[in-house]
Design an enzyme around this catalytic site. Structure first.
Site, PDB file in Angstrom:
ATOM      1  CE  LYS A  85      -4.289  -1.818   1.861  1.00  0.00           C
ATOM      2  NZ  LYS A  85      -5.358  -1.753   2.846  1.00  0.00           N
ATOM      3  CG  ASN A 106      -7.739   0.877  -1.266  1.00  0.00           C
ATOM      4  OD1 ASN A 106      -7.858   1.945  -1.867  1.00  0.00           O
ATOM      5  ND2 ASN A 106      -8.771   0.174  -0.853  1.00  0.00           N
ATOM      6  CG  ASP A 121      -8.749   0.202   2.539  1.00  0.00           C
ATOM      7  OD1 ASP A 121      -9.469  -0.605   1.917  1.00  0.00           O
ATOM      8  OD2 ASP A 121      -7.538   0.014   2.739  1.00  0.00           O
ATOM      9  CB  ALA A 145      -2.331   3.779  15.532  1.00  0.00           C
ATOM     10  N   GLY A 147      -2.657   0.741   9.203  1.00  0.00           N
ATOM     11  CA  GLY A 147      -3.133   1.214   7.895  1.00  0.00           C
ATOM     12  C   GLY A 147      -4.638   1.437   7.847  1.00  0.00           C
ATOM     13  CB  ALA A 148      -7.539  -0.665   8.809  1.00  0.00           C
ATOM     14  CG  ASN A 168      -2.157   1.785  18.557  1.00  0.00           C
ATOM     15  OD1 ASN A 168      -2.885   0.905  18.101  1.00  0.00           O
ATOM     16  ND2 ASN A 168      -0.866   1.842  18.299  1.00  0.00           N
ATOM     17  CG  ASP A 172       7.129   5.407  19.573  1.00  0.00           C
ATOM     18  OD1 ASP A 172       6.890   6.186  20.516  1.00  0.00           O
ATOM     19  OD2 ASP A 172       8.242   4.868  19.364  1.00  0.00           O
ATOM     20  NE  ARG A 173       1.586   0.720  13.310  1.00  0.00           N
ATOM     21  CZ  ARG A 173       1.209  -0.508  13.033  1.00  0.00           C
ATOM     22  NH1 ARG A 173       1.006  -1.378  14.000  1.00  0.00           N
ATOM     23  NH2 ARG A 173       1.052  -0.896  11.796  1.00  0.00           N
TER      24      ARG A 173
HETATM   25  P1  NDP Z   1      -1.806  -3.104  10.849  1.00  0.00           P
HETATM   26  O1  NDP Z   1      -0.921  -4.266  11.088  1.00  0.00           O
HETATM   27  O2  NDP Z   1      -1.325  -1.943  10.048  1.00  0.00           O
HETATM   28  O3  NDP Z   1      -2.269  -2.509  12.297  1.00  0.00           O
HETATM   29  C1  NDP Z   1      -2.707  -3.379  13.310  1.00  0.00           C
HETATM   30  C2  NDP Z   1      -3.217  -2.569  14.505  1.00  0.00           C
HETATM   31  O4  NDP Z   1      -3.763  -3.494  15.452  1.00  0.00           O
HETATM   32  C3  NDP Z   1      -2.138  -1.777  15.243  1.00  0.00           C
HETATM   33  O5  NDP Z   1      -2.697  -0.565  15.718  1.00  0.00           O
HETATM   34  C4  NDP Z   1      -1.773  -2.715  16.407  1.00  0.00           C
HETATM   35  O6  NDP Z   1      -1.304  -2.027  17.534  1.00  0.00           O
HETATM   36  C5  NDP Z   1      -3.131  -3.297  16.724  1.00  0.00           C
HETATM   37  N1  NDP Z   1      -3.035  -4.586  17.421  1.00  0.00           N
HETATM   38  C6  NDP Z   1      -2.775  -5.799  16.856  1.00  0.00           C
HETATM   39  N2  NDP Z   1      -2.799  -6.764  17.806  1.00  0.00           N
HETATM   40  C7  NDP Z   1      -3.085  -6.143  18.981  1.00  0.00           C
HETATM   41  C8  NDP Z   1      -3.262  -6.592  20.322  1.00  0.00           C
HETATM   42  N3  NDP Z   1      -3.149  -7.878  20.635  1.00  0.00           N
HETATM   43  N4  NDP Z   1      -3.569  -5.696  21.274  1.00  0.00           N
HETATM   44  C9  NDP Z   1      -3.710  -4.383  20.964  1.00  0.00           C
HETATM   45  N5  NDP Z   1      -3.546  -3.882  19.714  1.00  0.00           N
HETATM   46  C10 NDP Z   1      -3.253  -4.750  18.726  1.00  0.00           C
HETATM   47  O7  NDP Z   1      -3.139  -3.712  10.220  1.00  0.00           O
HETATM   48  P2  NDP Z   1      -4.199  -2.969   9.259  1.00  0.00           P
HETATM   49  O8  NDP Z   1      -4.465  -1.624   9.838  1.00  0.00           O
HETATM   50  O9  NDP Z   1      -3.782  -3.068   7.845  1.00  0.00           O
HETATM   51  O10 NDP Z   1      -5.475  -3.894   9.417  1.00  0.00           O
HETATM   52  C11 NDP Z   1      -6.249  -3.866  10.620  1.00  0.00           C
HETATM   53  C12 NDP Z   1      -7.548  -4.591  10.384  1.00  0.00           C
HETATM   54  O11 NDP Z   1      -8.368  -3.884   9.460  1.00  0.00           O
HETATM   55  C13 NDP Z   1      -7.353  -5.998   9.800  1.00  0.00           C
HETATM   56  O12 NDP Z   1      -8.153  -6.863  10.562  1.00  0.00           O
HETATM   57  C14 NDP Z   1      -7.854  -5.882   8.390  1.00  0.00           C
HETATM   58  O13 NDP Z   1      -8.457  -7.094   7.983  1.00  0.00           O
HETATM   59  C15 NDP Z   1      -8.895  -4.785   8.520  1.00  0.00           C
HETATM   60  N6  NDP Z   1      -9.127  -4.114   7.240  1.00  0.00           N
HETATM   61  C16 NDP Z   1     -10.371  -4.194   6.743  1.00  0.00           C
HETATM   62  C17 NDP Z   1     -10.664  -3.645   5.542  1.00  0.00           C
HETATM   63  C18 NDP Z   1     -12.067  -3.796   5.042  1.00  0.00           C
HETATM   64  O14 NDP Z   1     -12.301  -3.489   3.877  1.00  0.00           O
HETATM   65  N7  NDP Z   1     -13.031  -4.242   5.863  1.00  0.00           N
HETATM   66  C19 NDP Z   1      -9.690  -2.890   4.738  1.00  0.00           C
HETATM   67  C20 NDP Z   1      -8.393  -2.821   5.365  1.00  0.00           C
HETATM   68  C21 NDP Z   1      -8.136  -3.449   6.570  1.00  0.00           C
HETATM   69  P3  NDP Z   1       0.276  -1.654  17.688  1.00  0.00           P
HETATM   70  O15 NDP Z   1       0.467  -0.377  16.896  1.00  0.00           O
HETATM   71  O16 NDP Z   1       0.445  -1.478  19.145  1.00  0.00           O
HETATM   72  O17 NDP Z   1       1.048  -2.816  17.130  1.00  0.00           O
END
Ligand code: NDP
Length: 296
Positions: A85, A106, A121, A145, A147-148, A168, A172-173
């Site tokens: 992306k 996207n 998105d 925080a 991509g989504a 979050n 940092d993120r």
């Molecule tokens: P990223 O990997 O970019 O971000 C993941 C986020 O989840 C971070 O903020 C991370 O926090 C947090 N996280 C993950 N595990 C934990 C945990 N155990 N406890 C607390 N926080 C957690 O993923 P994306 O943003 O790309 O995707 C996120 C979701 O959005 C996915 O499930 C994806 O399927 C969905 N999505 C849906 C779309 C749709 O069309 N419906 C389109 C795009 C995405 P930290 O920063 O602390 O690591």
């Protein structure tokens, strides 16, 4: 020979005016579990569009070649997902407004000779949200925080959300997203570092999960959230579409909230992508049905 070709294509849909279908598709890695092709192909068939959506697994070191290939073959555009992306931007000729703010793409759209990056998105999410609430002037709590979260929060800000509290785990993120929202959009954003059970503040209108918690196979994953702080009348949305019925969605319904599953976001971002590529508004219900069947 010609007769055979015509009959084969006829079995999949209407016989085309010629033998050159318009191509679009997706570049991602992994790609095998992406249900978008089923949704797009269903829309193309329903609207008798002679278009094909090709789901491609493209490793990061081949992304430039894949984009060049799409140009060479006259594709109308393509979706890109994890991990392309951001990386795709250097292979494009320009960015639309949301993609420029997010620095993430996207959907790539061919306009004349140029490939322009868009981000549908967040737009898809806001379109789904508008079926139950207008985000203008509303107070939002956003978990995540990545991509989504970035896509959803930028679009909500542009749609007039008054405040966005980013909750979050990594400070940092989270701060990076808050800074982006405060500097590039009209909303007022703040950070809550999420290291204990979160209580949604009274006065919150919209609660969103944009983390990966609850995503298949972690289907029983649950946000570290005091469920009793979800009050009747709040709108609770989950970005996760697989499964559509997450723990958060079930908890929200039990609490008397208005629940919005991630299928709306998925379908709408696809709907907007097809509009960008073809100018045609396809039937979202046909796409939703196809994706539900594909995920089943
Ligand atoms: P990223 O990997 O970019 O971000 C993941 C986020 O989840 C971070 O903020 C991370 O926090 C947090 N996280 C993950 N595990 C934990 C945990 N155990 N406890 C607390 N926080 C957690 O993923 P994306 O943003 O790309 O995707 C996120 C979701 O959005 C996915 O499930 C994806 O399927 C969905 N999505 C849906 C779309 C749709 O069309 N419906 C389109 C795009 C995405 P930290 O920063 O602390 O690591």
């Amino acid at each position: 020979m010609v007769e055979i070709v015509i009959r084969e294509m006829g079995a999949r849909g209407p016989v085309p005016k010629n033998f050159l279908s318009q191509l679009v598709g997706s570049f991602a890695m992994p790609a095998a579990e992406n249900p978008t092709a089923a949704m797009m192909e269903a829309a193309f068939q329903h609207h008798e569009m002679d278009w094909r959506y090709i789901n491609c697994e493209v490793p990061p070191d081949q992304l430039g070649a894949a984009v060049a290939g799409a140009r060479a073959m006259g594709w109308a555009g393509f979706n890109c997902s994890v991990p392309h992306k951001v990386a795709v931007i250097e292979h494009l000729d320009g960015l639309g407004k949301s993609a420029e703010i997010m620095q993430a793409v996207n959907t790539v759209v061919r306009r004349g000779e140029k490939f322009i990056g868009e981000n549908t998105d967040g737009q898809g999410f806001v379109q789904a949200m508008r079926t139950v609430i207008d985000p203008k002037g509303k107070h939002v709590v956003l978990f995540g925080a990545g991509g989504a979260a970035r896509a959803v929060s930028v679009e909500l800000s542009l749609a007039g959300a008054a405040t966005i509290t980013v909750v979050n785990r990594s400070a940092d993120r989270g701060q990076g997203l808050v800074d982006l929202l405060n500097s590039k959009t009209p909303t007022t954003a703040s950070l809550h570092v999420w290291n204990e059970t979160y209580n949604v503040p009274e006065g919150t209108d919209i609660v969103i999960n944009a983390t990966t918690i609850g995503l298949f196979p972690d289907v029983n994953g649950r946000l570290n959230l005091d469920v009793s702080s979800l009050l009747p009348g709040m709108v609770v949305a989950d970005g996760i579409h697989n499964p559509p019925e997450t723990r958060l969605i079930r908890d929200a319904r039990t609490q008397g909230c208005v629940a919005l599953d991630g299928l709306g976001m998925l379908v709408n971002q696809g709907f907007i992508a097809v509009r960008h590529w073809s100018g045609i508004d396809v039937e979202p219900e046909v796409m939703r049905k196809a994706v539900v069947e594909a995920l089943r």
